[in-house]
Motif scaffolding. Structure first.
Motif, PDB file in Angstrom:
ATOM      1  N   MET A 172       8.642   1.580  -2.176  1.00  0.00           N
ATOM      2  CA  MET A 172       9.213   0.657  -3.156  1.00  0.00           C
ATOM      3  C   MET A 172       8.145  -0.190  -3.832  1.00  0.00           C
ATOM      4  SD  MET A 172      12.186  -2.073  -2.316  1.00  0.00           S
ATOM      5  CE  MET A 172      11.400  -3.627  -2.550  1.00  0.00           C
ATOM      6  N   GLU A 187      17.403  -9.778  -5.876  1.00  0.00           N
ATOM      7  CA  GLU A 187      17.041  -9.940  -4.457  1.00  0.00           C
ATOM      8  C   GLU A 187      18.207  -9.594  -3.525  1.00  0.00           C
ATOM      9  OE1 GLU A 187      16.292 -12.009  -6.900  1.00  0.00           O
ATOM     10  OE2 GLU A 187      14.109 -11.749  -6.861  1.00  0.00           O
ATOM     11  N   SER A 226       3.248  -6.532  -0.373  1.00  0.00           N
ATOM     12  CA  SER A 226       3.714  -7.873   0.026  1.00  0.00           C
ATOM     13  C   SER A 226       3.961  -8.766  -1.182  1.00  0.00           C
ATOM     14  CB  SER A 226       2.664  -8.556   0.904  1.00  0.00           C
ATOM     15  OG  SER A 226       2.580  -7.925   2.134  1.00  0.00           O
ATOM     16  N   HIS A 227       3.347  -8.419  -2.316  1.00  0.00           N
ATOM     17  CA  HIS A 227       3.494  -9.300  -3.480  1.00  0.00           C
ATOM     18  C   HIS A 227       4.792  -9.019  -4.239  1.00  0.00           C
ATOM     19  CE1 HIS A 227       2.421  -5.893  -6.047  1.00  0.00           C
ATOM     20  NE2 HIS A 227       1.374  -5.675  -5.283  1.00  0.00           N
ATOM     21  N   SER A 235       6.946  -8.868  -8.210  1.00  0.00           N
ATOM     22  CA  SER A 235       6.927  -7.923  -9.335  1.00  0.00           C
ATOM     23  C   SER A 235       6.041  -8.391 -10.485  1.00  0.00           C
ATOM     24  CB  SER A 235       8.353  -7.705  -9.824  1.00  0.00           C
ATOM     25  OG  SER A 235       8.892  -8.956 -10.230  1.00  0.00           O
ATOM     26  N   PRO A 249       5.990 -10.363 -13.161  1.00  0.00           N
ATOM     27  CA  PRO A 249       6.455 -10.119 -14.534  1.00  0.00           C
ATOM     28  C   PRO A 249       5.455 -10.599 -15.588  1.00  0.00           C
ATOM     29  CG  PRO A 249       7.925 -11.675 -13.368  1.00  0.00           C
ATOM     30  CD  PRO A 249       6.939 -11.171 -12.371  1.00  0.00           C
ATOM     31  N   ASP A 294      -7.375  -9.041 -10.873  1.00  0.00           N
ATOM     32  CA  ASP A 294      -7.083 -10.067  -9.863  1.00  0.00           C
ATOM     33  C   ASP A 294      -8.187 -10.221  -8.823  1.00  0.00           C
ATOM     34  OD1 ASP A 294      -6.139  -7.405  -9.208  1.00  0.00           O
ATOM     35  OD2 ASP A 294      -5.384  -8.236  -7.342  1.00  0.00           O
TER      36      ASP A 294
END
Ligand code: NAD
Length: 362
Positions: free
Chosen positions: A73, A95, A285-286, A288, A290, A340
């Motif tokens: 996912m 969520e 772990s992060h 989406s 946007p 990042d």
């Protein structure tokens, strides 16, 4: 498990599609190299499912996930201030789909590795002498019991409001997560630190006693106990002492975020949620992100490392998992960086180029 590994893929929202597509390409290359047949079945969940089906999760998606060997996912959700998804009632928001999916799949064990790549140690907020030692730990958090699932209520007593939350754990709930913890420690450096608050809480005393019983079946794994307040301190003082940190739901919620932060790079952190079979859901772990979606600048490494965890924990393909992890180390050593994790003098690449560089090294 079927001969062809059936992987349900939830591309999700925001940067989800970019990072999942990149991780699938990495898996395809790994499959070719290690002779693994994989089938990827696309399903929707979260915002994308609200747009297509009017609900964040459909029964069809649940059934397809249940019929698969594992789920990969990307993250779900949108900008919580501006996205129309957040005008909907809470049970219809993105969520809600994720919570329902985790429950439907009985995912009770959450694994969050925190690994400091030597090449990224400048991003680590800890003292240089601590960061220089490096660390490679995994938080194993119980996900479906404890305080977050106990009975709760707010009453009025003697003219003032009083809130009550209940923390319960049964032996069987503790035993199944402890077994997972020891099994995973066997694949790592064979040390389990069980974290509790046994000096105060009955649930922790039961936790400690059941963990000790389970430990007897794993004589090659070292067990130590640590109180949660001490563990929170040790994670910033000397994270290199930990291998598998086994803990209950609320302690794990807090400690896993702390462990993530000390690596300093959210785009690198994978995660897995497992049930009592080999089945698991693997995701970064992060969130989406946007703010950077659709620009091909997201870091796909957290999702790629989640795919490696899937090979190791759901499919027992340790060698293939290691090949992906080595390829990720390789690109970092060769100076490839998404925005990042970029620092002066490195090679700045986008999401798909980072994927290409990893694929080349598998
Ligand atoms: P976030 O993790 O999406 O983003 C925080 C910051 O980190 C942003 O600046 C973002 O650009 C950056 N970032 C995150 N992942 C990155 C990556 N792979 N590469 C480069 N930069 C990256 O957190 P948020 O902004 O608080 O949440 C955004 C949405 O994600 C919300 O809707 C939230 O509910 C959702 N969310 C979903 C999950 C999940 O699907 N399990 C988890 C957390 C948050």
């Amino acid at each position: 498990m079927s001969e062809t590994l059936r992987i349900a893929c939830i591309r999700g929202d925001g940067i989800g599609p970019e990072i999942v597509d990149t991780a699938i390409r990495v898996l395809e290359k790994t499959g070719e190299k290690f002779g693994l047949k994989m089938e990827f079945i696309q399903v929707r969940m979260g915002g994308a499912s609200i747009d297509a089906n009017g609900a964040p999760l459909t029964d069809e998606t649940i059934e397809i996930c249940k019929g698969s060997d594992a789920v990969l996912m990307g993250s779900i959700g949108g900008n919580t201030s501006t996205s129309p998804w957040y005008q909907l009632p809470p049970e219809k928001r993105p969520e809600a789909g994720l919570l329902k999916l985790r429950k439907s799949l009985n995912l009770f064990a959450n694994l969050r590795p925190a690994y400091l790549y030597p090449e990224l140690s400048d991003a680590c907020p800890l003292k240089k002498e601590v960061a220089d030692k490096g660390f490679d730990l995994l938080i194993m958090r119980e996900l479906t019991g404890g305080l977050y699932f106990g009975e709760r209520k707010t009453i009025t007593e003697n003219g003032e409001r009083k809130a009550i939350d209940t923390l319960t754990y049964s032996e069987s709930e503790i035993r199944r997560i402890a077994i997972k913890g020891f099994e995973i420690a066997k694949k790592r450096r064979k040390k389990v630190t069980s974290v509790d608050k046994a000096n105060v809480l009955d649930s922790s005393r039961l936790w400690r006693s059941v963990v000790e019983e389970v430990a007897k079946d794993y004589p090659d794994v070292t067990l130590e106990h640590m109180l949660v307040d001490n563990c929170a301190m040790q994670l910033v003082k000397d994270p290199s002492q930990f291998d598998v940190v086994l803990t209950e739901n609320m302690f794990g919620d807090i400690l896993s975020d702390e462990a993530s932060m000390v690596t300093g790079s959210i785009g690198m952190l994978s995660s897995a949620s497992l049930n009592d079979t080999k089945f698991g859901l693997y995701e970064p772990s992060h969130g989406s992100a946007p703010d950077i979606a659709g620009q091909n600048i997201a870091n796909p490494i957290a999702t790629i490392l989640s795919a490696a965890m899937m090979l190791r924990y759901s499919f027992d393909q340790d060698e293939a998992a290691q090949a992906i992890e080595d390829a990720v180390s390789g690109v970092l050593q060769d100076g490839y960086r998404t925005v990042d994790i970029y620092t002066e003098g490195m090679k700045k690449v986008g999401c798909s180029e980072m994927g290409d560089a990893i694929i080349e090294r598998i």
